[in-house]
Each structure stands twice: as C-alpha cells, then as structure tokens.
Design an enzyme around this catalytic site. Sequence first.
Site, PDB file in Angstrom:
ATOM      1  N   GLU A 367       0.809  -1.228   0.000  1.00  0.00           N
ATOM      2  CA  GLU A 367       0.000   0.000   0.000  1.00  0.00           C
ATOM      3  C   GLU A 367       0.842   1.278   0.000  1.00  0.00           C
ATOM      4  O   GLU A 367       0.522   2.226   0.721  1.00  0.00           O
ATOM      5  CB  GLU A 367      -0.925   0.007   1.227  1.00  0.00           C
ATOM      6  CG  GLU A 367      -1.861  -1.168   1.264  1.00  0.00           C
ATOM      7  CD  GLU A 367      -2.641  -1.263   2.567  1.00  0.00           C
ATOM      8  OE1 GLU A 367      -3.827  -1.577   2.501  1.00  0.00           O
ATOM      9  OE2 GLU A 367      -2.060  -1.047   3.647  1.00  0.00           O
TER      10      GLU A 367
HETATM   11  C1  TNX Z   1      -4.337  -3.900   5.009  1.00  0.00           C
HETATM   12  S1  TNX Z   1      -2.850  -6.081   4.119  1.00  0.00           S
HETATM   13  C2  TNX Z   1      -3.041  -3.696   5.461  1.00  0.00           C
HETATM   14  C3  TNX Z   1      -2.826  -3.297   6.853  1.00  0.00           C
HETATM   15  C4  TNX Z   1      -4.104  -3.142   7.613  1.00  0.00           C
HETATM   16  C5  TNX Z   1      -5.052  -4.246   7.229  1.00  0.00           C
HETATM   17  C6  TNX Z   1      -6.324  -4.246   8.010  1.00  0.00           C
HETATM   18  C7  TNX Z   1      -1.682  -5.171   4.230  1.00  0.00           C
HETATM   19  C8  TNX Z   1      -0.435  -5.697   3.721  1.00  0.00           C
HETATM   20  N1  TNX Z   1      -1.907  -3.963   4.744  1.00  0.00           N
HETATM   21  O1  TNX Z   1      -2.064  -2.117   6.903  1.00  0.00           O
HETATM   22  O2  TNX Z   1      -3.833  -3.183   8.960  1.00  0.00           O
HETATM   23  O3  TNX Z   1      -5.355  -4.127   5.858  1.00  0.00           O
HETATM   24  O4  TNX Z   1      -7.089  -5.376   7.718  1.00  0.00           O
END
Ligand code: TNX
Length: 555
Positions: A367
């Site tokens: 992300e």
């Molecule tokens: C996505 S999945 C994220 C996390 C959050 C999570 C909550 C991923 C690699 N990153 O930063 O905590 O969703 O479900």
Amino acid sequence: MAGPLLTLALLAGCTSRGNPPSFGETAAAASSASPSTPATTRGVSAPVEPPPGPAVAGGAITASLIPLPVLASTDESASFTLTAATTIVAVPSADARVVADDLAALLRPATGFPLRVVTRSDAAAPDDSIVLRLDAGDPTLGNEGYDLTISHASVDISANAAAGLFYGVQTLRQLLPASIEVKHLVPGPWRVVGGRIVDYPRFTYRGAMLDVTRHFFPVADVERYIDELALDKVNVLHLHLSDDQGWRLAVDGWPNLAAHGGASEVGSRTGGGYYTKADYTAIVRYAQARFITVVPEIDTPGHTNAALSSYPELNCNGIAPPLYIGEQVGFSSLCVGKAVTYKFLDDVVSELAALTPGPYIHLGGDEAHSTPASDYVTYVQKAAQIVAAHGKQLMGWAEISAAKLSPGSVAEYWNFNDRGVSEQAAVAQGVKVVAAPANHAYLDQKYNNLTTLGLNWAGYNSVENAYAWDPLDGGRVSEGNLLGVEAPLWSETLRTLADIQYMAWPRMAGIAEIGWTPQSERSWATYAPRLAAQAPRWTEMGVNFYRSPQVAWVS
Ligand code: TNX
C-alpha cells in the site's frame, strides 16, 4: 532404519489420509468411544480403572488432533497410561534431551509425577517410558516430521531432527486429556489411545503475523500467543514492528524511532510502547525454544509515518508530520531519492539482522500509495541489496514483485482483489509465495456481522471460510511456487491478549492445518469435530477463543 517403502509397508494397516473412505472409519471409531472402554495395562503395572466418562478425547487417534496427521492408525486395545513411575528417555543426543526436558516440564504440573528424564545411547524402549529418538533415518519425515507409536509399554517418538521430536510431542500433548494443560495437580488417569502416526508438513513456512504497531503488546502477551501457536505446529511468527501508528523496536543508531515513534498507537499519543533489544531477543529465544522462527517486519517505504515523525530528514519535504493515531493507510512514504533513506535502512536492517537468527527480513512494501511507481521499484531494489548485504533474504508483501527480485526472496500474497496478479508476478520471476489472502487468512476480519472486534473490508471471515480454501488459489500457483501460508492479525481494533485470542482462535488452527496437512485430506466435515475437541484444551490453557456456532464445541 525404516526407509519410505518400509514405512509404507509398516503402515499398511494404517488409516491412510489419502483414502477418503477411511474418514468413515475414523468417524465410526470416534463415535464408538465409550466410558466402558476396558482399562489397559502395560508391562508389570497394575490395571488402572478408567474414571467415569471418556478417558481419551475420542476413540480414533486423530479425534483431537490439529493439524490432521498424514498417516494414522488407531489401536484401541493398546493404550498407554502415564504414571508416577514413567521415565522420559532421550536417545541419543543433547538435542533430543532438550525436547525431553521440555516435555517433562509440560507434564509435571498437572500430573504431579516426577517424570525422570534420562539420556541413553541405545534405542531400546524400557517399559513405562516415553522415548524421544533422533534416529528415524526416514527421509520422508524431513526435518519436521516424526513417527509416533503408542503401545501398552511405551510412547515412542522418532524423528530426524529436534523439530520433528517437538512436533511429535505436540501431537502427544493433544492426545492426552485436556487437563494436562493446567498448572496445578489434577486427578488422572493420563491415558492416550494406542496406535501409530507418521507425519510431516505440507509446507516449510506455517506462519502467524502479529501487528504490534496499531496497538502495542508487551513481551508476555507475545509469548502467550507463541505458546498457543506451538501447539498447532505453527513455525513462523511474523512481527509487524513498524507502521504509521508506531515504531516498536529500539534501534541504537536512531533512538528517536522508539523514544518518539513508539509513543503512539491507534487512538492515543501517549500509549504505545516498544521492545528494547533485550525484549526482542527474549521473544526470539522464546519462539526458538518452540521451533518458531521470528520474521521481523519494518514496513517501508509506505506505512512510515512514525519514522518520518521521528526523523523528518526521511521525509521528502523535510518536515516532521505529527504522530498518527487514526486507521487510514497509504499517506506516508520514505523519500526514495534521498541518500539518508538508505543510510537509515542500512542501520536498521544491520541491527535487526544481528538480533534475528531466522533467514528473513520483511520490509513490507504494501500500500505505498504515496510513493511514485517508478520510485517504488527503485526503492525495493535498493532495499533488497541492503537486506542481502546483511546476509538475509528479503520478504515483502507481494507488491514487491513489481521490482526485479533475487530468487531467495519471498512475496507474501494478501490482496485477493488483484486476482492473483501480484503473486503471479512473483512466481514468474522464480520467487516463492507465502499465501495470506485477506478474504480467508486475515484474522482481523470479523467472523460475522455480530462480531464487535475487527474490520470487514475483506468480507466476513467465518471459521469455515478461514479453513475451506486452497492456497494454490484455484490453480493460479502450484505447490512448488508456495513456501507456505500465513495468517496476519492486524490490531487496529485489538487492545488486549484476550482480543488477540478471540480473533485468532479458532481460525488460526485452520490456517495451521492448511500449512501442514495435504490439501486432498482436508475437509470441513472432518475438521469441524476435531476443532470442537480443542475447546476443553483451550479452556484449560486460558485461551479466550470464539465459540463459533458453526462448531459443535465439546463442553
Ligand atoms: C491492510 S494487508 C493492510 C494493513 C491493515 C489491514 C487491516 C496489508 C499488507 N496492509 O495495513 O492493517 O489491511 O485489515
């Protein structure tokens, strides 16, 4: 010793997990268990009267086991009963002795038995003993497999390596009455049903991830979770140590990371916390003693607000953002064009690598919505070189496969919304995948619309949904492309150990079984009763598990 063919011949009478009708036998055997099962004796011991109620968790040897073993046969006429005279025998090495000592320590509080531990050089099993042998000589068992035989006279566990003995011991633990888990004296008898199990894992990586950033959890909480994971043969604890909301590990060269960046968590600028190097080392050692490898994650280049707030030179604009206590993602980035970014990363990875005996350093990579795409690739490739320079293998969320990765790297696949694109990009360059698809493996997703903890962006994740999936992702990847599976537990909404337990259990047990048991042998129908049988054990262990109505819990 027995090679694979001989092993198969020896197990000709075993319940093969490759043969679906055998589940019928298993179920029938389980339902035929009754309090009137005759008392058994062994060696010269006097007969032991069974107590009212079932003495073992079910007639079939697999009835209380998670993960389901590869091969198992039950001999109800041949149970073994632990007594005050039982000896634990380690043959022949110091490695076996360590597991033997741990087993004795595990069994003493509830039984009150002395359980003498001795080391012998010969493989003969004396009567009334539990023998742990590092002489299996069977290559099919690998380093983590074991061969367990329970007869009137003895419990015999052999393996090629100490990890296999440890897993044999976890199986034995699940075969004993649940009250073996309590730390005070309780009446026995401590009987286990007779039979044989030959068992080894499907994948070498069977992981749990704990997010200690969104809320911080002290060492003792992490250790309790490790205890619970070990019982189900989980062998990796991935610690998510940095994020926008907090930096959780002291780094000598960059003290403000912990001192300032460790002070916040979701909802608070004065809560948080961090691990000293000694704390982190204590967790690593505690895990190691349970054959669990710690994979530390420093999430970069996004998810870095706590670091940017601690050292503004890491930010492209040179300004320190305030500490962040919300739940949004994707707004922060290390400055990819600045040299100081790589000095920072090198120092952090250097200290982390020195504290981490496991092969992987996880650098996040998820992300990174505030990092330009070309910068992202540049960053990942430089970061990969830094990890390699410190003698470790790069692990990252599967977005990192947008960059050119070296073969020993590992991509963790979470974003099921990309329909396998990120995992296939990894596979296409020969990089192995750890499957952690959010719609099945995320333990922070709510069970259903009544769950008060957790999130639901990936949909509800019921106990059955967390179990009934195939990490091969509908054939998008092959068995050989996968290093294993992992269940991440993000902590935006979790504040206490009880919260961790409520979201992890029972779903984590399902992920553990996916990592261990061949896909062809798994089904919800045969899993659910074995899961139900965990309830008394988890209760004795003090695990705050969710009593899903999908399961007919044993009371
Ligand atoms: C996505 S999945 C994220 C996390 C959050 C999570 C909550 C991923 C690699 N990153 O930063 O905590 O969703 O479900």
